[in-house]
Design a protein around this motif. Structure first.
Motif, PDB file in Angstrom:
ATOM      1  N   ARG A  31      -1.273   5.549   2.365  1.00  0.00           N
ATOM      2  CA  ARG A  31       0.182   5.536   2.161  1.00  0.00           C
ATOM      3  C   ARG A  31       0.905   6.016   3.414  1.00  0.00           C
ATOM      4  O   ARG A  31       1.929   5.463   3.811  1.00  0.00           O
ATOM      5  N   SER A  39      -1.384   2.555  -3.124  1.00  0.00           N
ATOM      6  CA  SER A  39      -2.672   3.152  -2.773  1.00  0.00           C
ATOM      7  C   SER A  39      -2.810   4.556  -3.353  1.00  0.00           C
ATOM      8  O   SER A  39      -1.856   5.344  -3.355  1.00  0.00           O
ATOM      9  N   GLU A  77       0.791  -1.227   0.000  1.00  0.00           N
ATOM     10  CA  GLU A  77       0.000   0.000   0.000  1.00  0.00           C
ATOM     11  C   GLU A  77       0.827   1.282   0.000  1.00  0.00           C
ATOM     12  O   GLU A  77       0.349   2.310  -0.445  1.00  0.00           O
ATOM     13  N   SER A 121       0.688   3.374   6.095  1.00  0.00           N
ATOM     14  CA  SER A 121       1.583   2.273   5.722  1.00  0.00           C
ATOM     15  C   SER A 121       3.030   2.613   6.053  1.00  0.00           C
ATOM     16  O   SER A 121       3.767   1.769   6.575  1.00  0.00           O
TER      17      SER A 121
END
Length: 124
Positions: free
Chosen positions: A40, A34, A30, A43
């Motif tokens: 993001r 993403s 991700e 993550s």
């Protein structure tokens, strides 16, 4: 300051996704894939909390993300990893960073990693 406030708000908003991002494989996918800045960012933070040295290249790539919030989160995550090998990427990012708050996080992370490396006796 504004980016930091955004970081805190976004982390609160995506609490459910952060639980998923704690799964390292999801976070690894991700952070780059993403389309949602909040995903993001979450993550990047999850990767930093993992303390897994193999995620450093992903976080270094995130230093070029289009969102200052993601770049800031990536810097913080690199600091959490504590790997001085990230210093060259952080130095490059500092040279091109346009966001003052992200640049401040870069400076803080560089100082932290340099200090840790010095304390550990690592030659830079």
């Amino acid at each position: 300051m504004r980016t930091q406030a955004y970081l805190l708000l976004a982390v609160a908003v995506v609490t459910a996704h952060v639980a998923l991002a704690d799964d390292l494989s999801v976070a690894k996918r991700e952070i780059a894939a993403s389309s949602d800045v909040r995903v993001r960012m979450a993550s990047a933070l999850a990767l930093g909390r993992s303390h897994d040295p193999s995620v450093r290249p992903l976080l270094e790539q995130a230093l070029s993300d289009s969102s200052p919030a993601v770049r800031t989160a990536a810097c913080a995550a690199l600091g959490a990893l504590g790997d001085a090998a990230a210093l060259p990427a952080l130095e490059r990012a500092r040279g091109r960073e346009v966001s003052a708050s992200t640049r401040a996080q870069i400076e803080s992370t560089i100082a932290s990693l340099t200090s840790r490396a010095t304390l550990q006796g690592v030659q830079l």
